[in-house]
Design an enzyme around this catalytic site. Structure first.
Site, mmCIF file in Angstrom:
data_model
loop_
_atom_site.group_PDB
_atom_site.id
_atom_site.type_symbol
_atom_site.label_atom_id
_atom_site.label_comp_id
_atom_site.label_asym_id
_atom_site.label_seq_id
_atom_site.Cartn_x
_atom_site.Cartn_y
_atom_site.Cartn_z
ATOM 1 N N SER A 192 9.965 3.439 37.703
ATOM 2 C CA SER A 192 9.621 3.574 36.290
ATOM 3 C C SER A 192 10.888 3.672 35.456
ATOM 4 O O SER A 192 11.862 4.326 35.852
ATOM 5 C CB SER A 192 8.765 4.823 36.064
ATOM 6 O OG SER A 192 8.627 5.108 34.679
ATOM 7 N N TYR A 207 4.525 12.807 36.029
ATOM 8 C CA TYR A 207 4.618 11.385 36.350
ATOM 9 C C TYR A 207 6.075 10.971 36.558
ATOM 10 O O TYR A 207 6.429 10.378 37.582
ATOM 11 C CB TYR A 207 3.998 10.554 35.232
ATOM 12 C CG TYR A 207 4.265 9.071 35.376
ATOM 13 C CD1 TYR A 207 3.590 8.312 36.325
ATOM 14 C CD2 TYR A 207 5.225 8.439 34.578
ATOM 15 C CE1 TYR A 207 3.855 6.957 36.474
ATOM 16 C CE2 TYR A 207 5.495 7.090 34.725
ATOM 17 C CZ TYR A 207 4.807 6.354 35.669
ATOM 18 O OH TYR A 207 5.080 5.021 35.830
#
Length: 319
Positions: A192, A207
């Site tokens: 990410s 996350y």
């Protein structure tokens, strides 16, 4: 009229500008070189089968389609049996039966439980007797997000960690030994931009923290197994048109020029496999990553918190 030497401040700024443009060019040069070369035959390099987690939507589905186009047979792993059947049939129809598929129903949020052991058993059965040349650890959970830590349901946060970190580890452990015995293979872990481009990702804290684990795991495995013929790579998407963010946030908060389509992203991602331990496959996103490095951490922190509070307001207004 005689002219004197340029002022020192002007020369300094010109030098900095030239250095900046040189670094930008050098950063983007690998992209140009990669696209000028003939694409690597991934199936021939690594093996006939690929395992893809989370292949029914978004990047996972697009990557499964891209690998099928490149000749891989596929083991598809997801929690929904009907969705697996649909994507499996779509792949076989698109390739007139030339691509074989196997499906594994596995809720990755159950890893570490009795139900998770059953899912791992089904995965091991699916890969038994086939040459798994590539593993794409794509499955991930981003919700609950746009919440302060104390506002989120802790059980959902734990489930996120199970999917994003524990399950990725367990699935990798299931296929890596056979790759090591054969001396070839590739593992692609989807990371990410929240961990490589910015110092913090407030309101999506768990996350981004789970993705930081994926980043460190990928780098260490790359060092461990490069000498054994196995390429381990962290691939880093920034914003892509998937369901990871709600439609309302994408429509109201993101500039279209900064959001890649899943198809464009995965076509670039496939070309990057085997080229380094980390890749931001989309050239436009690579440029964003480079420019982000020039922003001080405190400015990143302020901007991210402001933006994610806006995400939070949008989501709460929809409830």
């Amino acid at each position: 009229m005689a002219t004197g030497a340029a002022p020192l401040w002007f020369t300094s700024l010109a030098g900095l500008g030239a250095a900046y443009l040189t670094v930008v060019f050098l950063r983007l040069l690998p992209y140009l070189a990669l696209y000028l070369r003939r694409p690597k035959d991934l199936r021939r390099c690594y093996g006939e089968w690929a395992v893809v987690t989370g292949p029914t939507t978004g990047l996972g589905r697009s990557m499964a389609m891209e690998l099928a186009r490149r000749g891989f047979n596929l083991v598809l792993l997801d929690l929904d049996r009907d969705n697996l059947r649909e994507v499996s049939e779509a792949i076989r129809e698109a390739h007139a039966g030339a691509v074989a598929t196997r499906t594994v129903v596995f809720d990755l949020s159950t890893v570490g439980t009795g139900a998770g052991e059953e899912g791992m058993r089904r995965l091991r059965e699916a890969v038994d007797g086939v040459e798994v040349g590539m593993l794409v650890n794509n499955a991930a959970v981003a919700r609950p997000g746009a919440l302060y830590f104390h506002e989120a349901d802790v059980e959902r946060l734990v489930a996120m960690i199970r999917v994003n970190a524990m399950a990725l580890t367990a699935v990798t452990a299931a296929v890596l030994p056979a790759m090591a015995r054969r001396g070839r293979g590739a593992i692609v872990n989807v990371g990410s931009g929240s961990t490589v481009a910015v110092p913090s990702f407030p309101l999506y804290t768990v996350y981004s923290s789970s993705k930081r684990y994926v980043e460190q795991l990928s780098k260490s495995l790359y060092v461990e197994y490069k000498g054994k013929g196995i390429d381990v790579q962290l691939q880093v998407p920034f914003y892509v048109h998937t369901n990871m963010l709600s439609a309302a946030i994408k429509d109201r908060m993101l500039l279209p020029a900064f959001v890649a389509t899943a198809g464009d992203y995965t076509r670039a991602a496939a070309r990057w496999v085997g080229h380094g331990h980390i890749a931001v496959p989309d050239a436009g996103q690579q440029l964003q990553w480079f420019l982000a490095a020039f922003v001080p951490d405190f400015a990143h922190d302020w901007y991210r918190l402001r933006k994610h509070l806006q995400h939070r307001a949008i989501l709460w207004n929809l409830i």
